[in-house]
Design an enzyme around this catalytic site. Structure first.
Site, PDB file in Angstrom:
ATOM      1  N   LYS A  22       0.832  -1.218   0.000  1.00 53.89           N
ATOM      2  CA  LYS A  22       0.000   0.000   0.000  1.00 53.89           C
ATOM      3  C   LYS A  22       0.859   1.257   0.000  1.00 53.89           C
ATOM      4  O   LYS A  22       0.657   2.173  -0.799  1.00 53.89           O
ATOM      5  CB  LYS A  22      -0.908   0.010   1.243  1.00 53.89           C
ATOM      6  N   ASN A  23       1.822   1.309   0.926  1.00 54.39           N
ATOM      7  CA  ASN A  23       2.557   2.560   1.104  1.00 54.39           C
ATOM      8  C   ASN A  23       3.515   2.855  -0.041  1.00 54.39           C
ATOM      9  O   ASN A  23       4.025   3.954  -0.144  1.00 54.39           O
ATOM     10  CB  ASN A  23       3.293   2.572   2.455  1.00 54.39           C
ATOM     11  N   CYS A 120      -3.610  13.127  12.996  1.00 55.44           N
ATOM     12  CA  CYS A 120      -4.204  11.805  12.775  1.00 55.44           C
ATOM     13  C   CYS A 120      -4.135  11.002  14.060  1.00 55.44           C
ATOM     14  O   CYS A 120      -3.527  11.431  15.043  1.00 55.44           O
ATOM     15  CB  CYS A 120      -3.577  11.150  11.556  1.00 55.44           C
ATOM     16  N   ARG A 125       1.727  14.398  13.295  1.00 55.34           N
ATOM     17  CA  ARG A 125       2.174  14.187  11.917  1.00 55.34           C
ATOM     18  C   ARG A 125       2.260  15.484  11.094  1.00 55.34           C
ATOM     19  O   ARG A 125       1.563  15.639  10.082  1.00 55.34           O
ATOM     20  CB  ARG A 125       1.293  13.148  11.219  1.00 55.34           C
ATOM     21  N   ASP A 310       4.877   0.244  12.026  1.00 52.18           N
ATOM     22  CA  ASP A 310       3.615  -0.370  11.592  1.00 52.18           C
ATOM     23  C   ASP A 310       3.493  -1.824  12.059  1.00 52.18           C
ATOM     24  O   ASP A 310       2.419  -2.414  11.952  1.00 52.18           O
ATOM     25  CB  ASP A 310       3.495  -0.328  10.061  1.00 52.18           C
ATOM     26  N   ILE A 332       8.748   6.250  16.843  1.00 51.37           N
ATOM     27  CA  ILE A 332       8.443   7.007  15.613  1.00 51.37           C
ATOM     28  C   ILE A 332       7.247   7.944  15.789  1.00 51.37           C
ATOM     29  O   ILE A 332       7.312   9.110  15.440  1.00 51.37           O
ATOM     30  CB  ILE A 332       8.168   6.053  14.418  1.00 51.37           C
ATOM     31  N   ARG A 402      -8.505  -0.144   4.485  1.00 53.16           N
ATOM     32  CA  ARG A 402      -7.588   0.835   3.895  1.00 53.16           C
ATOM     33  C   ARG A 402      -6.278   0.167   3.478  1.00 53.16           C
ATOM     34  O   ARG A 402      -5.653   0.602   2.526  1.00 53.16           O
ATOM     35  CB  ARG A 402      -7.255   1.931   4.923  1.00 53.16           C
TER      36      ARG A 402
HETATM   37  N1  EPU Z   1       7.454  14.169  10.771  1.00 54.07           N
HETATM   38  C1  EPU Z   1       7.572  15.501  11.070  1.00 54.07           C
HETATM   39  N2  EPU Z   1       7.542  16.395  10.032  1.00 54.07           N
HETATM   40  C2  EPU Z   1       7.418  16.001   8.734  1.00 54.07           C
HETATM   41  C3  EPU Z   1       7.301  14.627   8.444  1.00 54.07           C
HETATM   42  C4  EPU Z   1       7.328  13.733   9.484  1.00 54.07           C
HETATM   43  O1  EPU Z   1       7.695  15.896  12.231  1.00 54.07           O
HETATM   44  O2  EPU Z   1       7.377  16.866   7.850  1.00 54.07           O
HETATM   45  C5  EPU Z   1       7.494  13.171  11.877  1.00 54.07           C
HETATM   46  C6  EPU Z   1       6.211  12.350  11.983  1.00 54.07           C
HETATM   47  O3  EPU Z   1       5.210  13.027  12.695  1.00 54.07           O
HETATM   48  C7  EPU Z   1       6.717  11.088  12.668  1.00 54.07           C
HETATM   49  C8  EPU Z   1       8.134  10.936  12.081  1.00 54.07           C
HETATM   50  O4  EPU Z   1       8.486  12.222  11.566  1.00 54.07           O
HETATM   51  O5  EPU Z   1       6.787  11.290  14.043  1.00 54.07           O
HETATM   52  C9  EPU Z   1       8.269   9.920  10.981  1.00 54.07           C
HETATM   53  O6  EPU Z   1       7.240  10.106  10.019  1.00 54.07           O
HETATM   54  P1  EPU Z   1       7.395   9.726   8.479  1.00 54.07           P
HETATM   55  O7  EPU Z   1       7.381  10.973   7.697  1.00 54.07           O
HETATM   56  O8  EPU Z   1       8.565   8.807   8.328  1.00 54.07           O
HETATM   57  O9  EPU Z   1       6.066   8.912   8.240  1.00 54.07           O
HETATM   58  P2  EPU Z   1       5.009   9.092   7.061  1.00 54.07           P
HETATM   59  O10 EPU Z   1       5.720   9.241   5.774  1.00 54.07           O
HETATM   60  O11 EPU Z   1       4.010  10.121   7.438  1.00 54.07           O
HETATM   61  C10 EPU Z   1       4.877   6.580   6.452  1.00 54.07           C
HETATM   62  C11 EPU Z   1       3.796   5.546   6.346  1.00 54.07           C
HETATM   63  C12 EPU Z   1       3.313   5.155   7.740  1.00 54.07           C
HETATM   64  C13 EPU Z   1       4.504   4.616   8.523  1.00 54.07           C
HETATM   65  C14 EPU Z   1       5.610   5.680   8.559  1.00 54.07           C
HETATM   66  C15 EPU Z   1       6.877   5.218   9.247  1.00 54.07           C
HETATM   67  C16 EPU Z   1       2.700   6.088   4.272  1.00 54.07           C
HETATM   68  C17 EPU Z   1       1.474   6.548   3.598  1.00 54.07           C
HETATM   69  N3  EPU Z   1       2.677   6.086   5.593  1.00 54.07           N
HETATM   70  O12 EPU Z   1       4.286   7.701   7.106  1.00 54.07           O
HETATM   71  O13 EPU Z   1       2.360   4.118   7.567  1.00 54.07           O
HETATM   72  O14 EPU Z   1       4.098   4.307   9.821  1.00 54.07           O
HETATM   73  O15 EPU Z   1       5.967   6.055   7.208  1.00 54.07           O
HETATM   74  O16 EPU Z   1       7.398   4.109   8.611  1.00 54.07           O
HETATM   75  O17 EPU Z   1       3.664   5.674   3.632  1.00 54.07           O
HETATM   76  C18 EPU Z   1       0.293   3.019   7.851  1.00 54.07           C
HETATM   77  O18 EPU Z   1       0.496   2.484   6.752  1.00 54.07           O
HETATM   78  O19 EPU Z   1      -0.635   2.661   8.619  1.00 54.07           O
HETATM   79  C19 EPU Z   1       1.172   4.115   8.273  1.00 54.07           C
HETATM   80  C20 EPU Z   1       0.858   4.949   9.247  1.00 54.07           C
END
Ligand code: EPU
Length: 429
Positions: A22-23, A120, A125, A310, A332, A402
């Site tokens: 998915k991701n 969320c 996030r 995850d 995380i 989802r």
């Molecule tokens: N963060 C910030 N600022 C930013 C971006 C991230 O502070 O601009 C923080 C986040 O709040 C978090 C940390 O950095 O505390 C890491 O977040 P990351 O950006 O790595 O996560 P993401 O890209 O928002 C993706 C997956 C998540 C998965 C995380 C970590 C997708 C759509 N989502 O989220 O998947 O948990 O990476 O591996 O790719 C799920 O599939 O259920 C899911 C939540």
């Protein structure tokens, strides 16, 4: 709203085919906006999230065609022209990864208006790293009334961007914009997740010049134009890990096929430490557990190649019946223990202090009504339900839909007693 009912106690035997990730799929779909030629994605999972994104992409001018090809589900995405550069609140709110269309829209058209995703269930996030990176590439960004207004009328320019901490989304988003920027972009402290490598491979198949994906430094030489391509979505490592935990929880002997064991190494190590028998080939994992109890094992979630956040809740579900105390640290997301009170409804003994959960294994869980606030939390309740005495009913199944393709069929085919109770049927009854 649909619910899933599980009668615990059945051992699982057979095979479970793993779907495309998915991701990864949703970022690859966003990548299709970068070219006026068609992108054909094979091994596509059919999920609520990919449907949502398809809806948004259509609004932006894409033709999105889903079909079943010789190698399974495929989606062809074709955007000859961006007809609108607006991603409205109602669509971004339903799936925050929709925000990732911002980068491709600016890269292709020089402007975009995309809703901020908001918080969320698993944490605040923020998207500050995404916006700073796009600004570093020369986009002018204004925030107004909950929307990001981005402009780069003369196109984006390559830059060196050092992320202060690892972010999967910010790394992917910057890649999606930088491939069409003028000059070279260097990403330092980039995320190394398999989804990043998958995105780089797809972009390169479209004519981009991305090097180093999977390492902390990614170099991107901008090109003027991308073309069409065919790309197979990487297997879903989170689905793989969740099913591995499900089999270990229920007991039995199941082989997960079409998977990539090396992408779940940290989880497999923790499962082996707990006493689960694992045998792998390059694309299968055989998971076995006999009648004895597992031993408690500790985990800490980390960016890849560490143990995925995850998979924290699926592993916690597994530990609820292990012998001893398991310490589970979440590093995380700040609010990712929402499944704990629900696991407690089934009889689990878990205490939380800050970002640490201590799980004291119990001899038995008992089925109950439970509810989850996010996708991965929901699957942990299904996993616990597979071993609980009596019936567990998981409410708010839309979270599961989802991110898990045909979950109840895949588990049911291995002998699990799982059924979906459709909301419509109930209302009619
Ligand atoms: N963060 C910030 N600022 C930013 C971006 C991230 O502070 O601009 C923080 C986040 O709040 C978090 C940390 O950095 O505390 C890491 O977040 P990351 O950006 O790595 O996560 P993401 O890209 O928002 C993706 C997956 C998540 C998965 C995380 C970590 C997708 C759509 N989502 O989220 O998947 O948990 O990476 O591996 O790719 C799920 O599939 O259920 C899911 C939540």
């Amino acid at each position: 709203m649909d619910r899933i009912a599980i009668v615990g106690g059945a051992r699982l035997e057979g095979e479970i085919p793993i779907s495309g990730a998915k991701n990864s799929a949703i970022k690859l779909m966003a990548a299709s906006l970068l070219s006026d030629q068609p992108l054909r994605l094979t091994n596509m999972p059919r999920l609520a999230d990919t449907r949502f994104l398809g809806k948004l992409l259509r609004r932006l001018g894409a033709a999105v065609i889903e079909m079943d090809g010789p190698e399974g589900s495929e989606t062809v995405l074709h955007t000859p022209e961006i007809t609108s550069a607006l991603a409205p609140y109602d669509l971004v709110r339903q799936m925050r990864a929709s925000f990732n269309v911002l980068g491709p829209l600016i890269a292709r058209t020089g402007h975009a208006k995309v809703s901020l995703p908001g918080g969320c269930a698993i944490g605040a996030r923020p998207v500050d790293l995404h916006l700073k990176a796009l600004e570093a590439l020369g986009a002018h960004i204004d925030l107004n009334e909950g929307y990001v207004y981005a402009q780069a009328p003369r196109g984006l320019e390559g830059a060196t961007i050092a992320f202060p901490f690892v972010s999967v989304g910010a790394t992917e988003h910057t890649m999606l914009a930088a491939v069409l920027a003028d000059g070279e972009t260097v990403l330092e402290n980039a995320a190394r997740e398999p989804e990043i490598v998958d995105l780089a491979e797809c972009l390169n198949a479209m004519g981009a010049k991305v090097e180093g994906a999977g390492s902390p430094t990614i170099r991107i030489k901008g090109v003027a134009k991308l073309h069409g391509a065919v790309h197979a979505v990487v297997p879903d490592r989170i689905e793989t890990g969740a099913f591995a935990c499900a089999v270990a929880m229920a007991g039995g002997d199941v082989t997960l096929t079409q998977s990539r064991p090396e992408h779940v190494r940290a989880l497999l190590d923790a499962m082996a430490a707990a006493g689960v028998e694992l045998d792998e080939t390059v694309d299968t994992i055989r998971v076995r557990r006999g009648a004895g109890r597992l031993k408690a094992a500790d985990i800490t979630t980390e960016p890849y190649p560490g143990l995925a956040t995850d998979l924290q809740s699926p592993f916690m579900a597994l530990m609820t019946m292990a012998q001893g105390v398991s310490v589970i640290r979440e590093t995380i997301f700040e609010n990712r223990f929402m499944h704990v009170p629900e696991l407690a409804r089934l009889g689990a003994d878990i205490s939380i202090a800050g970002n640490e959960a201590r799980v004291t294994g119990v001899e038995a869980l008992t089925g109950a009504q439970v509810m989850a606030t996010d996708l991965r939390a929901s699957v942990s309740l299904v996993i616990a339900g597979l071993a609980a005495k009596g019936e567990t009913v998981v409410n708010r199944v839309y979270h599961l839909d989802r991110g898990f393709e045909r979950l109840e069929q895949k588990l049911g085919a291995c002998g699990a007693n799982v059924r979906r109770i459709s909301g419509d049927q109930e209302e009619a009854a």
